[in-house]
Scaffold this motif. Structure first.
Motif: not given
Length: 463
Positions: A108-117
């Motif tokens: 979830g933390k990586i997903m949040k950082w990625s901004g859906n990219s």
């Protein structure tokens, strides 16, 4: 696919027949020639996937004594090694992590950082894996981050064999594990082994700082190179807005960490510390730590795994493949075929000059790892012969040693090293996918080791 499998099988059989009837070149024994021929036939079978990979490996195992490479009893003995037990134990760790929400929180933390990219997700996993691999053995890092990657793929609904995001993550994680190992002597045990062999052969010492100055630039360069190669070739599919919203909702609703999550985190941290300490305390063998961690998971009061969960989580196909590859590689080493390749390939190096010699040695080490996917064996047989070229051509012996270690620990072109085999077992990519993704990183790695690394080695005083 059926036609490709048949063609692969026919080509492999032809190679085996030619191997049996052709005389060996000067300096190579008949057993050595036969071992190399069987390996080439095996690579054809693996790339075309004519049979399940483990079955192909087992076929090669029974052909080793038939072709006079080694005895059947030696084949059985060479099949087993500490790598087998390490991989079995790490499958247990992966299963234990997937049974808790810990991987979901981190994902979830990586997903949040990625901004859906999806491209940023791939970059995030590659960077995190490489960073941890600077101080921790490649196989352990790969197994740990594979569990995180599988959690991310599960959240996005990615299907093995269909998802390009799955291909990028499951190839990118072992790539990154290799890359991080370049940065410090502690990155992989092969680095320390090469340093010791150089000191024995030429009485030259490489300090921790000297290695970092030479290795960190390569790690920094290779992270974007591998990332770009993956996302350009496979173009990871975007994550649907509703899936992303559901993932973040699930993460936010997790609440405090459960007792099992805390146990997993404590166990991972303890294993990390012991794996890192292995660099300075050889008694803390990497496989031993992994097996001890597996045992702890079953202890009363810990209960992170059940036996049924563990058996389901182990990819026995990959275990058989690793054992078969090890038996074949050991056969090649025992026949002297590996040393013959090094000496015959580099025989004319005295007239090539500094640059050509470094490039040729880098290419040779790349090929050797494809033939003998056992890093310590390659370092052991190659360091002294290649270092002996340094005074002849006027290049850095220390630089050549770092190159040998880096190339011996890297497998960008074939996933038959035990590091990529860990993620290959999950079915998200094929042999062909791995080769496609690895061509550009391999070229950049060879150019760096051949053109840049020797100059950096001289700048830090490595002669």
């Amino acid at each position: 696919m059926g036609k490709k499998r048949i063609i692969g099988l026919v080509v492999a059989v032809i190679i085996m027949i030619l191997t049996a009837i052709i005389s060996p070149p000067a300096g190579l024994t008949v057993a050595g020639k036969n071992a190399l021929g069987l390996l080439i036939a095996g690579v054809v079978l693996w790339i075309t996937e004519s049979m399940p990979l483990a079955i192909s490996a087992m076929l090669l195992m029974i052909l080793l004594p038939v072709f006079g490479v080694t005895s059947l009893s030696n084949v059985y003995k060479d099949f087993m090694s500490s790598a087998i037990f390490f991989v079995i134990a790490t499958f247990g760790l992966t299963t234990a992590i997937s049974n808790t929400n810990f991987s979901v929180r981190l994902t979830g933390k990586i997903m949040k950082w990625s901004g859906n990219s999806p491209k940023k997700i791939v970059l995030g996993f590659i960077a995190c894996t490489a960073l941890l691999s600077t101080v921790m053995t490649n196989t352990a890092v790969c197994a740990l981050w594979m569990a995180m990657g599988l959690a991310a793929l599960k959240c996005t609904g990615a299907k093995p064999g269909e998802s390009n995001l799955g291909r990028c993550l499951m190839i990118g994680i072992p790539f990154a594990a290799f890359i991080g190992g370049y940065a410090t002597p502690a990155g992989v045990s092969i680095n320390m082994m090469a340093i010791g062999l150089l000191e024995q052969a030429a009485n030259i010492k490489i300090s921790f700082l000297q290695w970092m100055i030479v290795g960190i630039p390569l790690t920094i360069i290779m992270i974007p190179v591998c990332w770009w190669s993956l996302v350009s070739i496979f173009k990871p599919e975007p994550i649907k807005q509703e899936d992303m919203a559901e993932i973040m909702k699930n993460v936010n609703e997790l609440g405090p960490m459960s007792p099992n999550e805390k146990k997993v985190v404590i166990l991972i941290l303890a294993m990390l510390v012991l794996w890192i300490c292995n660099t300075w305390v050889p008694a803390l063998d990497t496989s031993m730590v992994a097996i001890a961690g597996l045992v702890v998971m079953f202890l009363p009061g810990i209960d992170l795994l059940t036996w049924d969960d563990f058996v389901k989580g182990v990819s026995w196909n990959i275990i058989l493949l690793i054992g078969g590859v090890q038996a074949l590689a050991t056969g090649i080493l025992k026949t002297g075929a590996g040393i013959w390749i090094v000496k015959s390939t580099m025989a004319g190096a005295g007239s090539w000059g500094d640059t050509i010699t470094n490039l040729a040695a880098s290419v040779l080490m790349t090929i050797l790892h494809m033939i003998i996917p056992v890093g310590p064996a390659i370092v052991g047989m190659s360091t002294a012969p290649i270092v002996s070229l340094a005074p002849i051509v006027g290049t850095s012996a220390g630089g050549l040693t770092v190159m040998v270690a880096i190339m011996s620990a890297t497998a960008f072109l074939l996933p038959i090293d035990c590091v990529p085999l860990i993620t290959y077992s999950k079915g998200y990519y094929s042999f062909t996918d791995y080769i496609k993704a690895g061509v550009l990183p391999t070229i950049i790695l060879i150019l760096y080791c051949g053109l840049i690394l020797p100059h950096l080695a001289r700048l830090v005083g490595l002669m």
